[in-house]
Design a protein around this motif. Structure first.
Motif, PDB file in Angstrom:
ATOM      1  N   GLY A  12      40.805  -2.909  19.553  1.00  0.00           N
ATOM      2  CA  GLY A  12      41.597  -4.163  19.022  1.00  0.00           C
ATOM      3  C   GLY A  12      40.623  -5.113  17.951  1.00  0.00           C
ATOM      4  N   GLY A  13      41.407  -6.042  17.248  1.00  0.00           N
ATOM      5  CA  GLY A  13      40.490  -7.071  16.654  1.00  0.00           C
ATOM      6  C   GLY A  13      40.423  -6.365  15.141  1.00  0.00           C
ATOM      7  N   THR A  14      39.502  -7.246  14.355  1.00  0.00           N
ATOM      8  CA  THR A  14      39.484  -6.832  12.839  1.00  0.00           C
ATOM      9  C   THR A  14      38.440  -5.762  12.679  1.00  0.00           C
ATOM     10  OG1 THR A  14      37.577  -8.325  12.711  1.00  0.00           O
ATOM     11  CG2 THR A  14      39.794  -9.604  12.196  1.00  0.00           C
ATOM     12  N   LEU A  15      38.402  -5.281  11.509  1.00  0.00           N
ATOM     13  CA  LEU A  15      37.637  -4.045  11.381  1.00  0.00           C
ATOM     14  C   LEU A  15      36.300  -4.293  11.384  1.00  0.00           C
ATOM     15  CD1 LEU A  15      37.692  -1.342  10.547  1.00  0.00           C
ATOM     16  CD2 LEU A  15      38.170  -1.741   8.137  1.00  0.00           C
ATOM     17  N   GLU A  16      35.858  -5.662  10.875  1.00  0.00           N
ATOM     18  CA  GLU A  16      34.631  -6.070  11.231  1.00  0.00           C
ATOM     19  C   GLU A  16      34.077  -6.035  12.456  1.00  0.00           C
ATOM     20  OE1 GLU A  16      37.130  -7.494   9.584  1.00  0.00           O
ATOM     21  OE2 GLU A  16      36.386  -9.223   8.391  1.00  0.00           O
ATOM     22  N   VAL A  17      34.759  -6.735  13.279  1.00  0.00           N
ATOM     23  CA  VAL A  17      34.586  -6.795  14.840  1.00  0.00           C
ATOM     24  C   VAL A  17      34.414  -5.177  15.251  1.00  0.00           C
ATOM     25  CG1 VAL A  17      35.605  -7.359  17.065  1.00  0.00           C
ATOM     26  CG2 VAL A  17      35.688  -9.033  15.321  1.00  0.00           C
ATOM     27  N   LYS A  18      35.568  -4.313  14.776  1.00  0.00           N
ATOM     28  CA  LYS A  18      35.305  -2.992  15.539  1.00  0.00           C
ATOM     29  C   LYS A  18      34.066  -2.288  15.186  1.00  0.00           C
ATOM     30  CE  LYS A  18      40.328  -2.446  14.977  1.00  0.00           C
ATOM     31  NZ  LYS A  18      41.368  -1.533  15.201  1.00  0.00           N
ATOM     32  N   LEU A  19      33.514  -2.502  13.706  1.00  0.00           N
ATOM     33  CA  LEU A  19      32.204  -1.889  13.196  1.00  0.00           C
ATOM     34  C   LEU A  19      31.026  -2.291  14.086  1.00  0.00           C
ATOM     35  CD1 LEU A  19      32.700  -1.620   9.267  1.00  0.00           C
ATOM     36  CD2 LEU A  19      32.734   0.161  10.938  1.00  0.00           C
TER      37      LEU A  19
END
Ligand code: MG
Length: 633
Positions: A12-19
């Motif tokens: 879940g979360g934003t792409l920045e957080v996922k990366l």
């Protein structure tokens, strides 16, 4: 090179957080799910540099849907769409575009035509140095098995076109796995892995809501990977999990669980290779073997000076005796045969912090293992760091890792009798006999979004095995229980979850402020004698309605006198394959935990048939307690 990967859709979360979460868990390769870009506020090339900064390669962009075998003018529009995807790939710096099989009602079912479309797309991709992967969706309109996807790839015959093998679709469709071995490794564009529970459901709903990491479901993922790798495939092995619970959990925890699950898969593959005399796969780091768990060394309760007397009365009522006092802390050891209960009243440190959040409760559990040092090494290697507690001079340092809700899980050598003497001053004979023999099992209530995480923890880190999920009726809903157990059954932990509402699990999570130990089950050789003694000492047990005993006499050919005795004492009964089970529950302590005392006679289950009776009785007791509290307020 073979390498572990994770699709951004898993978290879940934003792409920045996922990366960042993927990188922190040790992934150096990810697949970008296009929806994640749609929600990203920056430019795609910013994702590229973010990934580069984290040392992550973007292995693929996916998915492109409803492409092959479309009539005009949709066909022409699809090629325009593909060109825009290529531009996006340029910006992201990725080389592989994954196409999943067409689900459109307009799709033509002609394999020659679909193969020709894929060939033409591959030629366009080749001009830009890109590759195309083609994947069969289990619910594809005409292509739904990997064999069909491979057939189209073979017909199209382009060097930059390969098949995407996804374990989910293959197992959901019950596709055979062995024939995958005949695909040349360089014709596999990507290998995706997802497990799922063995439940009957339409493929798309199962895929969208129940995919899970390897080892969390029921499918033989290691067999799938062994066959895929056996082809000579040498690329990314990527987790692709669609699961609402995963997206609701913290991304770092999900990425860590994914890596844990993959590393254990890699360990399984390498053990098989070693047995066959083959060299290990470099994709997996060698893990220290799981230590053998042989029992529960102690259960630690935290309480306060004010609440301690009630807890001690309860323990003494159950036959425990205070045998030792900690040399430097306000901590006592209560013992009965093989059961050690530690009562901690410290005013600072870990246990006290736990008390401030959760009240009187189980704050730690110590497992006996044959090799605690190796267990800690394995835990560390699988992303569970060592907890170092405060110890006094000369006291034993017991390594621990975080358990449910940041309780502690200590690892102790299974013969370390002397370590008690190192930290504790015995005020009574160290051996104290009594009716209760050993810890039988401990129930952990966990948040629904954390269940699979704990299943992976116990299986991967501690080498536990798992029993099938059980669904039980609760007066206010339903709850689900999955039991993880040490290989020899010496430690058994039912993990319980519920779907919101006012179920026992939900009330516990609310009262407790999160997950934790709700039930401590201790075994005895003579439950009837134990209950009579405990009642005489003032222990209060859960009231079981008379109707339960009417039902019991209807179901089993039990002696009326025995049923009468059980009714009088509030003892419950179950029978399975000739084995018998007698058990009883203490009243809930502060709405948080209770003891179950049980006697097994060739019976290995948990008396699940009686759980609804317990839940109803506890709900009644809980309602009463709430009413009393309301009156006091
Ligand atoms: Mg897939």
């Amino acid at each position: 090179m073979l390498r572990w990967s994770i699709a951004t859709v898993c978290m879940g979360g934003t792409l920045e957080v996922k990366l960042a979460a993927a990188a922190r868990a040790g992934f150096r390769t990810i697949e970008i799910f296009e929806n994640d870009l749609t929600f990203f506020s920056g430019k795609p090339r910013e994702i590229r540099s973010m990934a580069q900064d984290l040392g992550i390669e973007i292995v693929a962009l996916q998915p492109m849907r409803d492409f092959e075998g479309m009539p005009e003018p949709m066909r022409a529009r699809n090629f325009d769409r593909a060109k825009r995807k290529f531009d996006l790939m340029e910006e992201l710096g990725t080389k592989l575009l994954c196409i999943c099989s067409n689900v459109s009602e307009d799709a033509l079912g002609d394999p020659e035509r679909s193969a020709a479309d894929l060939a033409e797309l591959a030629d366009l991709a080749a001009l830009r140095g890109f590759r195309i992967g083609f994947e069969a969706l289990a619910w594809g309109r005409h292509v739904h098995d990997w064999m069909q996807a491979w057939d189209l790839v073979r017909r199209a015959d382009r060097p930059n076109l390969g098949v995407v093998l996804d374990s989910f679709h293959a197992f959901a469709r019950k596709n055979p796995i062995a024939p995958m071995a005949e695909i040349p490794g360089d014709k596999i564009a990507l290998v995706q892995v997802a497990d799922a529970p063995g439940i009957l459901m339409d493929h798309m709903s199962l895929s969208r809501h129940h995919r899970c990491f390897p080892g969390q479901g029921d499918w033989p993922i290691a067999d799938f990977l062994e066959t895929a790798i056996g082809t000579g495939y040498n690329g990314a092995i990527s987790l692709e999990i669609f699961n609402d619970q995963f997206r609701g959990a913290p991304p770092p925890a999900i990425a860590r669980d994914g890596m844990r699950a993959l590393e254990v898969c890699g360990e399984t593959l390498n053990l098989r290779r070693a047995a066959a005399g083959a060299a290990p796969l470099a994709i997996s780091r060698p893990l220290p073997a799981a230590a053998k768990v042989t029992g529960v060394e102690f259960i630690e309760f935290v309480t306060s000076a004010a609440h301690s007397p009630r807890l001690v009365t309860e323990l003494e009522g159950l036959g425990f005796r205070r045998v030792a006092r900690h040399r430097s802390k306000d901590v006592d050891l209560f013992r009965q045969n093989d059961v050690n209960i530690v009562v901690n009243r410290e005013q600072d440190g870990f246990a006290h912090s736990f008390y401030l959040v959760h009240g009187t409760s189980v704050c730690a559990l110590a497992l006996r293992l044959d090799d605690p040092a190796r267990a800690i090494e394995r835990a560390n290697a699988l992303g569970a760091p060592t907890y170092f507690g405060r110890i006094g001079p000369g006291e034993a340092s017991i390594p621990a890792v975080a358990g449910v809700e940041n309780s502690l899980l200590y690892f102790m050598k299974d013969s370390a009798v002397s370590s008690w003497e190192q930290d504790f001053l015995f005020i009574d004979s160290p051996a104290h006999a009594g009716p209760l023999n050993r810890v039988d099992h401990l129930n952990n209530m966990v948040r629904r979004s954390e269940l699979l995480s704990w299943v992976t923890f116990y299986k991967a880190v501690l080498g536990f095995t798992e029993e099938p999920q059980v669904e039980l009726a609760d007066p206010y809903g339903a709850f689900f229980s999955r039991v993880v157990r040490a290989s020899d059954g010496s430690v058994r932990i039912p993990l319980n979850i519920a779907d919101g509402g006012s179920t026992s699990v939900s009330r516990f999570l609310e009262n407790f402020g999160g997950g934790g130990v709700q039930q401590i089950a201790l075994s005895t050789d003579d439950l009837f004698a134990f209950v009579e003694q405990a009642r005489a000492r003032g222990v209060q047990f859960l009231d079981i309605p008379d109707n339960y005993y009417e039902d019991l006499s209807a179901r089993y050919d039990l002696e009326p006198a025995l049923i009468e005795k059980m009714r009088e004492l509030d003892i419950l009964y179950d029978r399975h394959k000739g084995g018998e089970f007698f058990h009883i529950y203490t009243r809930m302590f502060d709405q948080r935990f209770f003891f179950e005392i049980l006697q097994r006679r060739n019976y290995d289950l948990f008396g699940a048939a009686n759980t609804p009776v317990r839940l109803a009785a506890q709900a009644a007791e809980d309602d009463e307690a709430r009413r009393e509290r309301a009156m006091l307020d």
